[in-house]
Design a protein around this motif. Structure first.
Motif, short mmCIF file in Angstrom:
data_model
loop_
_atom_site.label_atom_id
_atom_site.label_comp_id
_atom_site.label_asym_id
_atom_site.label_seq_id
_atom_site.Cartn_x
_atom_site.Cartn_y
_atom_site.Cartn_z
N GLU A 101 -8.32 -8.97 5.04
CA GLU A 101 -9.12 -10.13 5.43
C GLU A 101 -8.75 -10.61 6.83
OE1 GLU A 101 -9.83 -14.77 4.03
OE2 GLU A 101 -8.64 -13.41 2.78
N LYS A 102 -7.43 -10.60 7.15
CA LYS A 102 -6.97 -11.07 8.46
C LYS A 102 -6.79 -9.93 9.46
CE LYS A 102 -4.56 -15.19 6.78
NZ LYS A 102 -3.27 -15.92 6.73
N GLY A 103 -7.01 -8.69 9.01
CA GLY A 103 -6.86 -7.55 9.90
C GLY A 103 -5.42 -7.24 10.24
N LEU A 104 -4.50 -7.52 9.32
CA LEU A 104 -3.07 -7.31 9.56
C LEU A 104 -2.57 -6.14 8.72
CD1 LEU A 104 -1.83 -11.02 9.57
CD2 LEU A 104 -2.56 -9.60 11.51
N TYR A 105 -1.95 -5.16 9.38
CA TYR A 105 -1.45 -3.96 8.72
C TYR A 105 -0.01 -3.73 9.17
CZ TYR A 105 -6.36 -3.14 7.66
OH TYR A 105 -7.65 -3.26 7.19
N ALA A 106 0.82 -3.26 8.26
CA ALA A 106 2.24 -3.08 8.59
C ALA A 106 2.78 -1.85 7.89
CB ALA A 106 3.04 -4.31 8.19
N VAL A 107 3.55 -1.05 8.63
CA VAL A 107 4.18 0.15 8.05
C VAL A 107 5.65 0.19 8.47
CG1 VAL A 107 2.07 1.52 7.90
CG2 VAL A 107 3.40 1.59 10.00
N GLN A 108 6.52 0.43 7.51
CA GLN A 108 7.94 0.56 7.82
C GLN A 108 8.24 1.92 8.46
OE1 GLN A 108 10.58 -1.93 7.24
NE2 GLN A 108 11.22 -0.49 8.80
N LEU A 109 7.39 2.89 8.19
CA LEU A 109 7.57 4.24 8.73
C LEU A 109 7.12 4.30 10.19
CD1 LEU A 109 4.41 5.59 8.74
CD2 LEU A 109 4.79 5.15 6.31
N HIS A 110 7.38 5.44 10.84
CA HIS A 110 6.99 5.65 12.24
C HIS A 110 5.87 6.70 12.32
CE1 HIS A 110 10.02 3.32 14.48
NE2 HIS A 110 10.79 3.56 13.45
N PRO A 111 4.61 6.27 12.39
CA PRO A 111 3.51 7.24 12.44
C PRO A 111 3.42 7.98 13.77
CG PRO A 111 2.65 5.02 12.71
CD PRO A 111 4.11 4.89 12.39
N THR A 123 0.80 -1.22 0.00
CA THR A 123 0.00 0.00 0.00
C THR A 123 0.83 1.27 0.00
OG1 THR A 123 -0.19 -0.21 2.41
CG2 THR A 123 -2.01 -1.08 1.09
N ALA A 124 2.16 1.15 0.13
CA ALA A 124 3.03 2.33 0.08
C ALA A 124 4.46 1.90 -0.19
CB ALA A 124 2.95 3.12 1.39
N HIS A 125 5.21 2.81 -0.81
CA HIS A 125 6.62 2.50 -1.08
C HIS A 125 7.42 3.79 -1.12
CE1 HIS A 125 5.46 3.78 -5.15
NE2 HIS A 125 6.75 4.01 -5.35
N THR A 126 8.74 3.65 -1.08
CA THR A 126 9.68 4.75 -1.32
C THR A 126 10.69 4.25 -2.35
OG1 THR A 126 11.39 4.14 0.29
CG2 THR A 126 9.47 5.36 1.14
N PRO A 127 11.51 5.12 -2.90
CA PRO A 127 12.52 4.65 -3.86
C PRO A 127 13.44 3.57 -3.29
CG PRO A 127 12.32 7.03 -3.99
CD PRO A 127 11.47 6.60 -2.83
N ALA A 128 13.71 3.61 -1.98
CA ALA A 128 14.63 2.64 -1.37
C ALA A 128 13.91 1.51 -0.64
CB ALA A 128 15.56 3.36 -0.39
N CYS A 129 12.59 1.64 -0.50
CA CYS A 129 11.84 0.67 0.30
C CYS A 129 10.59 0.25 -0.48
CB CYS A 129 11.45 1.30 1.64
SG CYS A 129 10.68 0.18 2.82
N PRO A 130 10.65 -0.91 -1.15
CA PRO A 130 9.52 -1.32 -2.00
C PRO A 130 8.25 -1.64 -1.23
CG PRO A 130 11.14 -3.08 -1.82
CD PRO A 130 11.76 -1.88 -1.18
N VAL A 131 8.40 -1.99 0.06
CA VAL A 131 7.21 -2.29 0.88
C VAL A 131 7.25 -1.36 2.11
CG1 VAL A 131 5.85 -4.08 2.02
CG2 VAL A 131 7.38 -4.70 0.14
N ALA A 132 6.89 -0.11 1.89
CA ALA A 132 6.83 0.84 3.01
C ALA A 132 5.58 0.61 3.84
CB ALA A 132 6.87 2.27 2.50
N ALA A 133 4.58 -0.04 3.23
CA ALA A 133 3.37 -0.44 3.96
C ALA A 133 2.72 -1.59 3.21
CB ALA A 133 2.39 0.73 4.08
N MET A 134 2.10 -2.48 3.97
CA MET A 134 1.39 -3.62 3.36
C MET A 134 0.24 -3.99 4.28
SD MET A 134 3.86 -6.88 4.21
CE MET A 134 3.96 -7.50 5.91
#
Length: 513
Positions: free
Chosen positions: A160-170, A145-156
């Protein structure tokens, strides 16, 4: 108290407690627990959602902290942040590797897809990154759901399982729309209603204290600071005459502060707290003589506090409960779960192993400073007391670098009083989170009255902060600093130099020791 809750599982990162702070700003109650919290305990707590924090480890190493994989099958929404995001990817059979390019600091993130987590978040948003590993491949069933030039999976996410992940610090202020992301998680994903309100907390706390204490006697450590004052008034409303408040003047207070505290909380003040003042200045000075190590000073002060309270308790008869105004930042910095100990607070990490009371009551232990102030207002404490300058329990003991002597205490008391007076005269006091003078252990050559001097340097500090977990150095007007400097070197014998501390927190702490 029954309330909806978000649990933060701590994997040892530096921003862990800020996550709880931000969730509570959304009017949703949040607690931090070690990642080792059992699944049975989690079920018992019945959280609306779980957040995995960041951490310094690499998830693919055997010794790295992990939770039970069954947590993903509990039907509770989970948000992983930084290490927490990598942990979700790794445990769900994605791939986590050392990143070809590390990311530290502000990074522009591209939000790629519609997501409950990113509702009303800009398609390009500036976020705070701090990682050397990255999610190289998202697990099966997850969408990126998000990326940066250096980070292809900045969010995923796997909705269905209620699992969310962000590499950034909200949770950090540098992430411009981080508060919106966390709000989206607790409301859009976890379906919280937002029932965390200070009036209900105060009411429930008073009821809980009354039930716990029963007909027992209570002794409260009253320093006159915001935290202990709020705790004392809360206990007074809960148990009335069963409470005795002991104020220990350890000789490390600000100028005239002992008399000011007695004027407010003593027999002639507006509160009926069974107030006892103990003048123990010399006792503390003797115990601290020659001790230079900051941690040792804190522990000595903490232990001596308890010994004084034990002695006072014996004078008034059997005491069942001991109350102190510990707040969340005290607990955090003294070490929580796998997080590092930054400094022992005299009322947390500094407590001796043996305390001669049935139980310690800490009604504010889970509150941040601004929440304590809200609680104080709910209790009817006047604003001028609720918003007074914070003062650490060890007092000037942590504002005097090196060994403590009565002469050094006098120096810093006088310098601090002048500095605070000049701040108030300039009308900038309301803008500041905290301001004070500290005595460095540095002596330097000067010239006063055509004579050589070799005296101490005073350091002035003023910071901007709302939660006391992070802080920025305040840019005070030069006229204020100049006026304070002139007065200090002229009026305080033993000082010939004044410095201004320009350091934020981190890397520094607000206090000096």
């Amino acid at each position: 108290m029954k309330r909806e809750m978000i649990i933060v599982l701590d994997f040892g990162g530096q921003y862990n407690q800020l996550i709880a702070r931000r969730v509570r700003e959304c009017n949703v109650y949040c607690e931090v627990h070690p990642y080792t919290l059992s699944l049975d305990k989690i079920k018992e707590m019945n959280p609306k959602g779980i957040i995995f924090t960041g951490g310094p480890n690499s998830v693919y190493k055997d010794e790295s902290p992990r939770c039970a994989k069954e947590i993903f099958d509990m039907g509770i929404p989970i948000l992983g942040i930084c290490y927490g995001a990598q942990l979700i990817a790794y445990m769900m059979d994605g791939k986590v590797s050392t990143a070809p390019v590390s990311e530290y600091g502000k990074v522009e993130v591209d939000v790629e897809a519609d997501s409950k987590l990113f509702e009303n978040v800009s398609s390009k948003t500036v976020c705070w990154m701090s990682h050397t590993d990255y999610i190289e491949k998202a697990p099966e069933g997850f969408s990126i759901t998000a990326h940066t030039p250096a980070c292809p999976v900045a969010a995923m996410e796997c909705e269905e399982k209620g699992l969310y992940a962000v590499q950034l610090h909200p949770e950090v202020m540098h992430t411009q729309e981080g508060a919106k992301m966390l709000s989206n998680f607790v409301y859009n994903v976890c379906k919280c209603s937002g029932d965390w309100k200070m009036d209900s907390f105060v009411e429930a706390s008073i009821e809980s204290i009354r039930e716990k204490v029963g007909d027992g006697k209570v002794l409260c450590a009253l320093s006159g600071g915001v935290d202990s004052s709020v705790a004392a008034v809360m206990l007074s409303k809960a148990v009335g005459k069963q409470l005795t408040c002991v104020f220990v003047d350890h000789g490390l207070l600000r100028k005239d502060e002992g008399d000011e505290v007695e004027a407010v909380f003593g027999p002639d003040g507006p509160y009926d707290l069974n107030f006892i003042r103990v003048n123990a200045q010399n006792r503390f000075y003797d115990k601290l003589a020659g001790i230079e190590d900051p941690e040792r000073k804190r522990k000595v002060i903490g232990e001596e506090f308890i010994r004084v309270f034990e002695e006072e308790a014996k004078k008034i008869g059997k005491v069942d409960f001991f109350v102190q105004g510990t707040i969340y930042p005290d607990v955090i910095e003294s070490g929580l779960g796998t997080s590092a100990v930054i400094k022992s607070h005299h009322n947390v990490g500094g407590l001796p192993e043996h305390v001669d009371f049935k139980e310690i009551i800490e009604p504010l232990r889970l509150l941040f400073k601004d929440e304590v102030r809200k609680a104080g207002l709910e209790l009817g404490i006047p604003e001028y007391l609720v918003y007074r300058q914070p003062f650490p329990g060890p007092g000037l003991g942590v504002r005097i670098v090196g060994a403590i002597t009565p002469e050094k205490v006098w120096i810093v008391q006088e310098a601090d009083a002048i500095y605070r007076e000049e701040i108030r005269k300039a009308g900038v006091d309301k803008e500041l989170g905290q301001y004070f003078a500290a005595l460095t252990n540095m002596r330097s050559v000067g010239c006063m009255g055509d004579e050589r001097t070799y005296d101490y340097a005073i350091a002035l500090r003023a910071v901007l902060t709302s939660d006391f977990m992070t802080a920025e150095s305040a840019e005070l007007p030069w006229e204020v600093l100049g006026a304070a400097t002139r007065r200090i070197v002229n009026e305080v014998k033993g000082v010939n130099r004044v410095l201004y501390d320009c350091t934020g927190k981190p890397p520094a702490t607000i206090e000096f020791e």
